[in-house]
Scaffold this active site. Sequence first.
Site, PDB file in Angstrom:
ATOM      1  N   ARG A  46       0.841  -1.201   0.000  1.00 18.31           N
ATOM      2  CA  ARG A  46       0.000   0.000   0.000  1.00 18.31           C
ATOM      3  C   ARG A  46       0.872   1.246   0.000  1.00 18.31           C
ATOM      4  O   ARG A  46       0.592   2.234  -0.666  1.00 18.31           O
ATOM      5  CB  ARG A  46      -0.943   0.006   1.223  1.00 18.31           C
ATOM      6  N   TYR A  98     -17.837  16.308 -14.555  1.00 17.85           N
ATOM      7  CA  TYR A  98     -18.180  14.901 -14.437  1.00 17.85           C
ATOM      8  C   TYR A  98     -19.162  14.679 -13.282  1.00 17.85           C
ATOM      9  O   TYR A  98     -18.953  15.172 -12.165  1.00 17.85           O
ATOM     10  CB  TYR A  98     -16.890  14.088 -14.216  1.00 17.85           C
ATOM     11  N   ASP A 170      -8.734  18.267 -13.820  1.00 18.35           N
ATOM     12  CA  ASP A 170      -9.074  16.904 -14.245  1.00 18.35           C
ATOM     13  C   ASP A 170      -8.758  16.846 -15.747  1.00 18.35           C
ATOM     14  O   ASP A 170      -9.459  17.440 -16.561  1.00 18.35           O
ATOM     15  CB  ASP A 170     -10.551  16.618 -13.970  1.00 18.35           C
ATOM     16  N   LYS A 195     -10.186   5.764 -18.738  1.00 19.11           N
ATOM     17  CA  LYS A 195     -10.634   6.262 -20.034  1.00 19.11           C
ATOM     18  C   LYS A 195      -9.499   6.169 -21.067  1.00 19.11           C
ATOM     19  O   LYS A 195      -9.100   5.093 -21.402  1.00 19.11           O
ATOM     20  CB  LYS A 195     -11.170   7.684 -19.859  1.00 19.11           C
TER      21      LYS A 195
HETATM   22  C1  LIG Z   1     -14.881   8.768 -15.548  1.00 19.46           C
HETATM   23  C2  LIG Z   1     -14.418  10.088 -15.061  1.00 19.46           C
HETATM   24  C3  LIG Z   1     -14.091  10.267 -13.714  1.00 19.46           C
HETATM   25  C4  LIG Z   1     -14.226   9.161 -12.691  1.00 19.46           C
HETATM   26  O1  LIG Z   1     -13.307   8.129 -12.923  1.00 19.46           O
HETATM   27  P1  LIG Z   1     -13.565   6.583 -12.532  1.00 19.46           P
HETATM   28  O2  LIG Z   1     -12.330   5.925 -13.054  1.00 19.46           O
HETATM   29  O3  LIG Z   1     -14.814   6.159 -13.213  1.00 19.46           O
HETATM   30  O4  LIG Z   1     -13.690   6.527 -11.064  1.00 19.46           O
HETATM   31  C5  LIG Z   1     -13.630  11.510 -13.333  1.00 19.46           C
HETATM   32  N1  LIG Z   1     -13.524  12.533 -14.211  1.00 19.46           N
HETATM   33  C6  LIG Z   1     -13.842  12.389 -15.514  1.00 19.46           C
HETATM   34  C7  LIG Z   1     -13.708  13.547 -16.440  1.00 19.46           C
HETATM   35  C8  LIG Z   1     -14.314  11.160 -15.983  1.00 19.46           C
HETATM   36  O5  LIG Z   1     -14.648  11.034 -17.258  1.00 19.46           O
END
Ligand SMILES: *Cc1c(COP(=O)(O)O)cnc(C)c1O
Length: 385
Positions: A46, A98, A170, A195
């Site tokens: 961890r 998001y 983000d 993604k």
């Molecule tokens: C999908 C997404 C998240 C969340 O991510 P997870 O891997 O599903 O927890 C956060 N920000 C954006 C822009 C996303 O597309």
Amino acid sequence: MHPDTCLAQIGNNKAEKTGAISSPIYLSTTYRHPRLGESTGFDYTRTKNPTRQTLEDAIAQLEGGVQGFAYSSGMAAIAGVLGLFGQGDHLLVSHDLYGGTYRLLEQILPRQGITTTFVDTGDWQKVEAAVQENTKAIFLETPTNPTMRISDLQAIIGVAQRNGLLTIVDNTFMTPYLQRPLTLGADVVVHSATKYLGGHNDVLSGLAVAREQELADRIYFLQNSIGATLGPQDAWLLMRGMKTLALRMDRHQENAMVLAKWLTGHPCVKQVYFPGLENHPGRDVHIGQADGYGGMLSFEVVREELVEPLLRHLNLIAFAESLGGVESLITYPARQTHFDVPEAVRNELGVTSSLLRLSVGIEHYEDLIEDMAQAFAASERELAE
Ligand SMILES: *Cc1c(COP(=O)(O)O)cnc(C)c1O
């Protein structure tokens, strides 16, 4: 080195003993201490794991930061970084973001005494006007999800620096291949690596990178204390995906451009949101801070009644949540990703019940267009009956 090279080389030259080109997966959760008071650098997984560390070093290098952090999901990364804040702190956040992050800010963080004001980060003056005495950070996405609004990173970072705030970006939609906010002065970048970075719809993961060591130390303390770290097998899978990010991203955006133009001319489509289109608001700002447009677009159909049959008649393009994988996906934000956002707020943001979001994959664009064309035609026929 160019990002393409860094990406292709992730994990190479790390296994000095064996010369392995693909990074070994270290499943061991614990590590022998040579003697009392000594450590190999690894004690417990961890806290630090060799496979995860290879990934963390790679994302730090790609984003231009000092240290990277890998988490079990994008939300774990975002929640982990927002652990920097506590009782009485206030955040300024893009109003168009998001849905999961919105839910965290609206339903979880207030319990910890953290308040949020959602602002249009596309207008830095509105952001500056919303700064309060207890504001600690600006959190934004650019382009936003799903209407692809653009924020001027340099201007927002300027607001943050004038007011002693952190800037957290983000960067999921652009990836470091196309946009590197830390090099413009942002403090932290977060990713849903599920993604584009992973790219194959097969690994849930999140990443964060800090620009400076003092902040990195605080984020590391939170990551280790909270414990939502990425497992070694998933870290390897993510690195395997990242190696081809540059090629995938080039194809994603080529295809997205073709589809955006095709949709713009379709009689069933009222509006297309894609930063690559000439008339997209903020396009010049976007070009000034990113090396491409990405593969995400959204479009509004002329009537809400078209949505249901359209999703049903698509054969190749899958009706599914998520984005950034090699396979094209279509999402209905009002019912899926943005379901937790109240309808009135959604409509204000343009996330109407007629809006669909397309994550354009790397298939041949002619097949994607053909699928869309037949689905529109079948839907229109059905509604005319
Ligand atoms: C999908 C997404 C998240 C969340 O991510 P997870 O891997 O599903 O927890 C956060 N920000 C954006 C822009 C996303 O597309």
